[in-house]
Design an enzyme around this catalytic site. Structure first.
Site, PDB file in Angstrom:
ATOM      1  N   ASP A  93     -79.190  41.219  -6.247  1.00 50.50           N
ATOM      2  CA  ASP A  93     -78.615  42.382  -5.586  1.00 50.50           C
ATOM      3  C   ASP A  93     -77.338  42.799  -6.324  1.00 50.50           C
ATOM      4  O   ASP A  93     -76.333  42.088  -6.283  1.00 50.50           O
ATOM      5  CB  ASP A  93     -78.290  42.027  -4.125  1.00 50.50           C
ATOM      6  N   ASP A  94     -77.385  43.927  -6.997  1.00 51.90           N
ATOM      7  CA  ASP A  94     -76.221  44.456  -7.734  1.00 51.90           C
ATOM      8  C   ASP A  94     -75.822  43.563  -8.909  1.00 51.90           C
ATOM      9  O   ASP A  94     -74.644  43.517  -9.274  1.00 51.90           O
ATOM     10  CB  ASP A  94     -75.001  44.620  -6.812  1.00 51.90           C
ATOM     11  N   CYS A 104     -79.616  50.797  -3.621  1.00 55.43           N
ATOM     12  CA  CYS A 104     -80.318  49.632  -3.081  1.00 55.43           C
ATOM     13  C   CYS A 104     -81.699  49.934  -2.508  1.00 55.43           C
ATOM     14  O   CYS A 104     -82.719  49.523  -3.060  1.00 55.43           O
ATOM     15  CB  CYS A 104     -79.436  48.982  -2.026  1.00 55.43           C
ATOM     16  N   ASP A 148     -81.676  45.083  -8.506  1.00 57.38           N
ATOM     17  CA  ASP A 148     -82.041  46.394  -7.981  1.00 57.38           C
ATOM     18  C   ASP A 148     -81.316  47.550  -8.657  1.00 57.38           C
ATOM     19  O   ASP A 148     -81.888  48.613  -8.881  1.00 57.38           O
ATOM     20  CB  ASP A 148     -81.822  46.449  -6.462  1.00 57.38           C
ATOM     21  N   ASN A 149     -80.039  47.378  -8.971  1.00 56.57           N
ATOM     22  CA  ASN A 149     -79.266  48.471  -9.581  1.00 56.57           C
ATOM     23  C   ASN A 149     -78.047  47.903 -10.280  1.00 56.57           C
ATOM     24  O   ASN A 149     -77.858  46.682 -10.338  1.00 56.57           O
ATOM     25  CB  ASN A 149     -78.851  49.511  -8.525  1.00 56.57           C
TER      26      ASN A 149
END
Length: 535
Positions: free
Chosen positions: A60-61, A99, A303-304
């Site tokens: 995540d991130d 997200c 995700d990003n």
């Protein structure tokens, strides 16, 4: 199967979660419903050597904070081990830097503008995918052969579009316990694997590390880096040994200012990554313990972009670029190697369908064109570096938070990138977690005090952008020299515009005609605002 059973082996009695086996809503597919009742006959008829599985590990991130991508300041031994048994992609990109939209693309193979997840799913945002979308878990469940599960952060909906019979997410459990407590996640993974019973499975493990902590941050720390570290009031995650860093121990990427505030911020991120890294190790160990190491395709990505200025929610490379490892036990010849192929999150669903030997169905969501996957299976790349293809990726971003309306469309190849900012007359907002971060607040305070920021751009540059941005990534990796309005790049600019427009048309982009026209009733004709003639 009952709706709940007691979870075994959790960290503390107080953390013993009630295992929730998801029950589909009234709109589930009939085939999926019969599968939940007993539909395992076809799976049981498979020979053990024919059973294939998939494990997707989603950070995540996260960015490129690991030695395999050149950051030798951070220690990620388990990710290093995964890289050694994988093909590492050095040009992997998200199709949207937010997200929920990104997770929807990972699970559907469709860009956010096509699947309907235009922004965040949680809280008052409440964006959701269209009812008709055939996500990967929906397809697998409907076939009646696969055991599917999710552990961690889901952040997409509705449930009947993203159904998982085995589900431990923020929808039924405390987020910290199912997405950051790696001991609990390990136990849940063991529970899932013990129920597979010879069926091919798809397990999606979505860590919340290294996302910034929910606001207000509080005692858990900026990146929840204190949660479970054994300090007073934090509890102890038994399988996590935190790795600590000082401000001198971190690598500051060139798109961030090299200041004390940024460096300290990065130390918090690095500590959170140590929990992610050790969690990845636990998942890989679980595969071995249950005997699935030699028949499971493993995909690792994030995700990003990282939650720092100029990255997350932006489609500059710091917001688009992602780590990606793909490990196939059937293509060991490229383990430990790197691929320069341009790949996208939109390639994940085609890859998994190819692995399972499944075809994508023909159906419509809206618009003039039937739904088709624009991504490509990566399995051939695992065997041999491609000499053709894999040279272009696309991205599509509409919102993050509900107030952050700033639609962008992107085409990127190995040398050039074209960005279309559809709402270019307005300021590009900063995501709340990034805005409140020590790194961004330092830039903001220095700017307001008319002090040197140490940054490569100004806040004015960040907020206000031209309608079109064209960059030579090879000679201008920081994306600061906009060539879109250069007469010497007119032909190249036009060519990329046409290719981007063709992709938008193929994917039924409702923003096809924005910002200067309205989309006609046929879903492909652009009309001017004044007299309804074609543009």
């Amino acid at each position: 199967m009952s709706g709940s059973t007691c979870c075994r082996g959790t960290l503390l009695a107080v953390l013993c979660l009630c295992a929730s086996v998801a029950v589909y809503g009234a709109q589930e597919d009939d085939a999926a419903r019969s599968y939940l009742k007993d539909g395992r006959s076809s799976a049981r008829s498979r020979k053990p050597e024919d059973v294939k599985n998939v494990l997707v590990l989603l950070a995540d991130d996260e960015g490129f904070e690991m030695p395999v991508y050149g950051n030798n300041k951070i220690k990620t031994p388990h990710l290093d081990d995964l890289a050694k048994r994988s093909l590492t992609f050095t040009n992997a990109f998200t199709s949207v830097s937010s997200c929920s939209p990104s997770r929807s693309a990972v699970l559907t193979g469709l860009p956010q503008h096509q699947n309907g997840m235009y922004g965040l799913h949680g809280s008052f945002q409440h964006f959701s995918s269209f009812d008709a979308v055939r996500s990967l878990p929906r397809l697998l469940n409907s076939s009646g052969e696969y055991w599917t599960g999710i552990i961690g952060k889901k952040h997409v909906g509705p449930d009947y579009v993203y159904p998982f019979p085995f589900a431990f997410t923020e929808e039924n459990s405390p987020m910290l316990q199912v997405a950051r407590n790696i001991t609990n996640m390990k136990n849940l993974a063991h529970d899932f694997l013990s129920r597979a019973k010879g069926r091919p499975f798809f397990l999606y493990v979505a860590f919340m590390d290294p996302h910034r902590c929910n606001i207000p941050v509080g005692k858990n720390g900026e990146f929840c880096q204190n949660f479970g570290d054994g300090s007073p009031g934090m509890g102890k995650i038994q399988d996590w040994t935190p790795t600590n860093y000082t401000a001198d121990d971190v690598y500051v990427p060139p798109f961030l200012p090299d200041t004390t505030e940024t460096r300290i911020d990065l130390t918090y991120q690095y500590r959170s990554i140590s929990r992610l890294d050790q969690g990845v190790g636990l998942m890989l160990d679980a595969l071995k313990q249950f005997g699935y190491d030699d028949n499971t395709l493993i995909i690792y990505t994030s995700d990003n972009g990282i939650p720092f200025p100029n990255a997350k929610t932006n489609l500059y490379d710091p917001g688009m670029g992602e780590p990606m490892f793909v490990s196939s036990p059937l293509a060991r010849q490229r383990w430990g190697q790197k691929s320069e192929a341009l790949v996208s999150h939109l390639d994940i669903v085609p890859t998994i369908l190819d692995w399972f030997g499944l075809t994508y169905p023909k159906y419509n969501i809206y618009g003039p064109n039937p739904v088709t996957l624009t991504g490509t299976s990566l399995l051939p790349v695992l065997e041999k570096e491609p000499t053709t293809g894999f040279d272009t990726v696309f991205a599509s971003h509409n919102l993050h938070e509900a107030t952050m309306y700033y639609p962008m469309r992107v085409i990127r190849n190995k040398q050039m990138k074209l960005i279309h900012n559809l709402n270019y007359g307005m300021a590009k907002e900063v995501a709340l977690d990034v805005f409140l971060s020590p790194s961004f607040q330092d830039i903001l305070n220095r700017t307001q005090a008319d002090r040197e920021t140490g940054w490569f751009k100004t806040l004015q540059d960040l907020y206000y952008r031209a309608e079109w941005e064209l960059y030579n990534i090879s000679s201008d990796p920081m994306e600061v020299r906009n060539l879109a309005y250069s007469s010497s790049h007119k032909d190249l600019f036009s060519e990329l515009q046409q290719r981007l427009h063709a992709w938008q048309l193929q994917t039924n982009d409702p923003w096809l005609c924005a910002p200067m026209g309205k989309l006609g009733a046929d879903g492909k004709t652009c009309l001017t605002e004044d007299n309804h003639t074609e543009l």
